[in-house]
Design a protein around this motif. Structure first.
Motif, mmCIF file in Angstrom:
data_model
loop_
_atom_site.group_PDB
_atom_site.id
_atom_site.type_symbol
_atom_site.label_atom_id
_atom_site.label_comp_id
_atom_site.label_asym_id
_atom_site.label_seq_id
_atom_site.Cartn_x
_atom_site.Cartn_y
_atom_site.Cartn_z
ATOM 1 N N TRP A 144 73.738 60.207 58.045
ATOM 2 C CA TRP A 144 75.073 60.442 57.487
ATOM 3 C C TRP A 144 75.993 61.108 58.513
ATOM 4 N N LYS A 145 75.530 62.205 59.111
ATOM 5 C CA LYS A 145 76.398 62.985 59.988
ATOM 6 C C LYS A 145 76.651 62.314 61.335
ATOM 7 N N LEU A 146 75.654 61.662 61.872
ATOM 8 C CA LEU A 146 75.787 61.096 63.215
ATOM 9 C C LEU A 146 76.328 59.677 63.231
ATOM 10 N N TRP A 147 76.275 58.980 62.104
ATOM 11 C CA TRP A 147 76.693 57.571 62.114
ATOM 12 C C TRP A 147 77.728 57.234 61.043
ATOM 13 N N LEU A 148 77.388 57.481 59.778
ATOM 14 C CA LEU A 148 78.228 56.951 58.703
ATOM 15 C C LEU A 148 79.479 57.782 58.441
ATOM 16 N N LYS A 149 79.372 59.097 58.518
ATOM 17 C CA LYS A 149 80.506 59.960 58.153
ATOM 18 C C LYS A 149 81.747 59.633 58.965
ATOM 19 N N SER A 150 81.585 59.339 60.233
ATOM 20 C CA SER A 150 82.731 59.051 61.100
ATOM 21 C C SER A 150 83.412 57.737 60.744
ATOM 22 N N LYS A 151 82.746 56.906 59.964
ATOM 23 C CA LYS A 151 83.306 55.606 59.591
ATOM 24 C C LYS A 151 84.128 55.668 58.306
ATOM 25 N N VAL A 152 84.129 56.816 57.634
ATOM 26 C CA VAL A 152 84.920 56.963 56.409
ATOM 27 C C VAL A 152 86.396 56.974 56.789
ATOM 28 N N PRO A 153 87.200 56.056 56.242
ATOM 29 C CA PRO A 153 88.587 55.911 56.706
ATOM 30 C C PRO A 153 89.488 57.099 56.390
ATOM 31 N N GLU A 154 89.268 57.757 55.245
ATOM 32 C CA GLU A 154 90.095 58.905 54.867
ATOM 33 C C GLU A 154 89.325 59.756 53.870
ATOM 34 N N ASP A 155 89.768 61.013 53.695
ATOM 35 C CA ASP A 155 89.024 61.950 52.860
ATOM 36 C C ASP A 155 88.882 61.484 51.418
ATOM 37 N N GLU A 156 89.849 60.713 50.923
ATOM 38 C CA GLU A 156 89.773 60.227 49.551
ATOM 39 C C GLU A 156 88.548 59.344 49.318
ATOM 40 N N PHE A 157 88.007 58.755 50.409
ATOM 41 C CA PHE A 157 86.830 57.901 50.302
ATOM 42 C C PHE A 157 85.537 58.631 50.640
ATOM 43 N N MET A 158 85.620 59.906 51.013
ATOM 44 C CA MET A 158 84.434 60.631 51.458
ATOM 45 C C MET A 158 83.367 60.676 50.356
ATOM 46 N N GLY A 159 83.775 61.050 49.155
ATOM 47 C CA GLY A 159 82.822 61.122 48.054
ATOM 48 C C GLY A 159 82.209 59.774 47.734
ATOM 49 N N THR A 160 83.019 58.716 47.765
ATOM 50 C CA THR A 160 82.533 57.367 47.459
ATOM 51 C C THR A 160 81.500 56.910 48.480
ATOM 52 N N PHE A 161 81.804 57.074 49.765
ATOM 53 C CA PHE A 161 80.871 56.662 50.817
ATOM 54 C C PHE A 161 79.579 57.471 50.728
ATOM 55 N N ARG A 162 79.710 58.786 50.553
ATOM 56 C CA ARG A 162 78.527 59.640 50.528
ATOM 57 C C ARG A 162 77.655 59.313 49.311
ATOM 58 N N PHE A 163 78.295 59.108 48.160
ATOM 59 C CA PHE A 163 77.540 58.788 46.951
ATOM 60 C C PHE A 163 76.844 57.436 47.093
ATOM 61 N N ALA A 164 77.551 56.431 47.603
ATOM 62 C CA ALA A 164 76.955 55.104 47.788
ATOM 63 C C ALA A 164 75.781 55.176 48.762
ATOM 64 N N PHE A 165 75.956 55.931 49.842
ATOM 65 C CA PHE A 165 74.877 56.100 50.819
ATOM 66 C C PHE A 165 73.661 56.749 50.161
ATOM 67 N N ALA A 166 73.890 57.779 49.353
ATOM 68 C CA ALA A 166 72.785 58.468 48.685
ATOM 69 C C ALA A 166 72.065 57.544 47.704
ATOM 70 N N MET A 167 72.835 56.752 46.951
ATOM 71 C CA MET A 167 72.235 55.865 45.951
ATOM 72 C C MET A 167 71.361 54.794 46.602
ATOM 73 N N ILE A 168 71.739 54.358 47.795
ATOM 74 C CA ILE A 168 70.977 53.312 48.484
ATOM 75 C C ILE A 168 69.826 53.904 49.293
ATOM 76 N N SER A 169 70.126 54.964 50.035
ATOM 77 C CA SER A 169 69.143 55.473 50.998
ATOM 78 C C SER A 169 68.070 56.357 50.367
ATOM 79 N N TYR A 170 68.421 57.113 49.353
ATOM 80 C CA TYR A 170 67.448 58.059 48.806
ATOM 81 C C TYR A 170 66.222 57.358 48.201
ATOM 82 N N PRO A 171 66.381 56.294 47.393
ATOM 83 C CA PRO A 171 65.193 55.588 46.894
ATOM 84 C C PRO A 171 64.327 55.025 48.026
ATOM 85 N N ILE A 172 64.977 54.521 49.090
ATOM 86 C CA ILE A 172 64.217 53.998 50.235
ATOM 87 C C ILE A 172 63.440 55.128 50.904
#
Length: 350
Positions: A284-312
Motif C-alpha cells: 500500500w505505502k510503497l506502490w498503491l498509495k501514490s497512485k490515488v488521484p486525490e484525497d477523496e478517493f483515498m478511502g475507496t482505494f484503501r478499502f478496495a485494496f483491503a477487500m482484495i488483498s486481505y483474503p489472499i
C-alpha cells in the motif's frame, strides 16, 4: 439465485465496511418509507465509500446513477447493470453523449413508478470540504420527467448527511444521518418549472446543511475549520458542530489562524498492526498509495485494496502454517490474527 448472490455480496461488503471503520453510526433509518418511491440525496465526500455505506444499510435496494466513463467493456457493463447501476452522461463525456440521458431519465421514472429507490448525488461532484456545495439541477430533471410520465406519483426525497471524522485517514469514523422525507410533489408547480427547481433545491440544501457539518464557503472557512479542529469537536455530531459554527461566525474570527499539526506520538498498536500485516502495508505505502488521484478517493482505494488483498494474505498464511505445522493450527492462527486486527482497528489505532 440472483437475489442470493446480491445478498451475499452485500453482506461481504457490509462486513468489510464495519471491519475497515473504527466506528459507523447510522441515524434516521425510521424516516425511510418502505412502500413509496424514494430518491436518496446525500452530500458527497468519499467517492465509492459513500455509495457502499448507503447501499448496505438503507433498508432499500436502490438503483445508482453512476458516471458513464466507468461503463467500459461488456463485462463491466453487465456487472454494473447487475448491481443496479445506471450511467449518467456529463459534458466532459462529450456533448454528443448527453442525448443518452433522455433514455436514462425515462428508466429512472419507471423505477420510481415501481415504488423503488434511486440514489444520486445532487452536488454532482465530490469534495472533502466540510460544506454543502451548490446542488445541480440534474435530480430535478429526473423528478420532472417522472411527474410528466406519472402525474399522480409522489416521490419522497431523503436527504442524507455524511459526517466523516477524517475521510482520508485509516481507520476512520463516520456517521450517516438520514433526514425526514420531503414530498417532491408538494414542491412541484407544473406551470412554473424554474421556480420549482429553485424551491426543491433550496429545501434539500437546507436539510443537508442540518445533517452534515456545514461551514459557509467564504473567507473565514479555513479559520472556522482550524478552530473546530483545535477544540476537537465531534464531527460525527453535525447538530452540535453546526451550533458551534454559528457561534464562531457570529463572533468573528482571526483569519490568520493557522492549522496546528496534531501530534501523533508513539503508537504501539500501530507498530503491532504494521508488523502483523507487513506485506500489505508495504504494498500500500510503497506502490498503491501514490497512485490515488486525490484525497477523496483515498478511502475507496484503501478499502478496495483491503477487500482484495486481505483474503489472499490470509489464504497464503493459512497454507504456510498448515504445511509447517497442521491445518487446525493454521485455522486457530488465522482466527486469532483476524480478531487482533479487528481489535486494533476498533480500539488501538488512531
Amino acid at each position: 439465485m440472483s437475489a442470493i448472490l446480491y445478498s451475499l455480496v452485500k453482506s461481504v461488503v457490509k462486513t468489510g465496511l464495519y471491519g475497515y471503520h473504527k466506528k459507523i453510526i447510522i441515524s434516521g433509518l425510521e424516516h425511510i418509507p418502505k412502500d413509496k418511491p424514494v430518491m436518496f440525496l446525500p452530500n458527497h465526500q468519499s467517492a465509492l465509500i459513500d455509495v457502499l455505506l448507503i447501499a448496505t444499510d438503507c433498508n432499500r435496494k436502490p438503483y445508482f446513477l453512476t458516471r458513464s466513463d466507468v461503463f467500459k467493456g461488456k463485462l463491466l457493463k453487465r456487472m454494473f447493470s447487475y448491481f443496479q447501476m445506471l450511467p449518467i452522461y456529463r459534458m466532459r463525456d462529450g456533448r454528443d453523449t448527453l442525448s443518452n440521458n433522455d433514455a436514462i431519465f425515462n428508466s429512472c421514472a419507471e423505477i420510481l413508478n415501481r415504488e423503488e429507490a434511486l440514489l444520486l448525488f445532487p452536488e454532482a461532484n465530490h469534495s472533502l470540504k466540510r460544506s454543502v456545495r451548490p446542488l445541480s439541477k440534474g435530480f430535478t430533471r429526473i423528478l420532472f420527467r417522472t411527474f410528466e410520465m406519472y402525474p399522480e406519483l409522489d416521490v419522497q426525497l431523503i436527504p442524507v448527511g455524511f459526517n466523516y471524522k477524517y475521510a482520508a485517514h485509516f481507520p476512520d469514523e463516520v456517521a450517516l444521518c438520514y433526514g425526514k422525507p420531503i414530498s417532491a410533489r408538494s414542491l412541484y408547480d407544473q406551470s412554473d418549472l424554474n421556480a420549482s427547481v429553485i424551491t426543491i433545491k433550496n429545501v434539500v440544501t437546507t436539510s443537508l446543511e442540518n445533517l452534515t457539518t456545514h461551514i459557509p464557503s467564504n473567507e473565514d472557512y479555513n479559520a472556522v475549520l482550524n478552530k473546530l479542529k483545535a477544540e476537537k469537536v465531534n464531527f460525527l455530531n453535525p447538530t452540535s458542530v453546526n451550533e458551534k459554527i454559528k457561534m464562531l461566525t457570529g463572533q468573528g474570527l482571526d483569519c490568520s489562524i493557522q492549522t496546528v499539526p496534531e501530534k501523533q506520538g508513539f503508537n504501539m498498536f500501530k507498530w503491532i498492526f504494521t508488523f502483523l500485516n507487513l506485506p500489505l502495508v508495504l504494498i500500500w505505502k510503497l506502490w498503491l498509495k501514490s497512485k490515488v488521484p486525490e484525497d477523496e478517493f483515498m478511502g475507496t482505494f484503501r478499502f478496495a485494496f483491503a477487500m482484495i488483498s486481505y483474503p489472499i494474505y490470509m489464504a497464503l498464511l493459512f497454507a504456510v502454517i498448515a504445511i509447517l505445522f497442521a491445518p487446525y493450527i493454521a485455522v486457530i492462527g488465522i482466527c486469532i490474527l483476524t480478531l487482533i486486527n479487528v481489535g486494533l482497528v476498533k480500539y488501538g489505532l488512531r
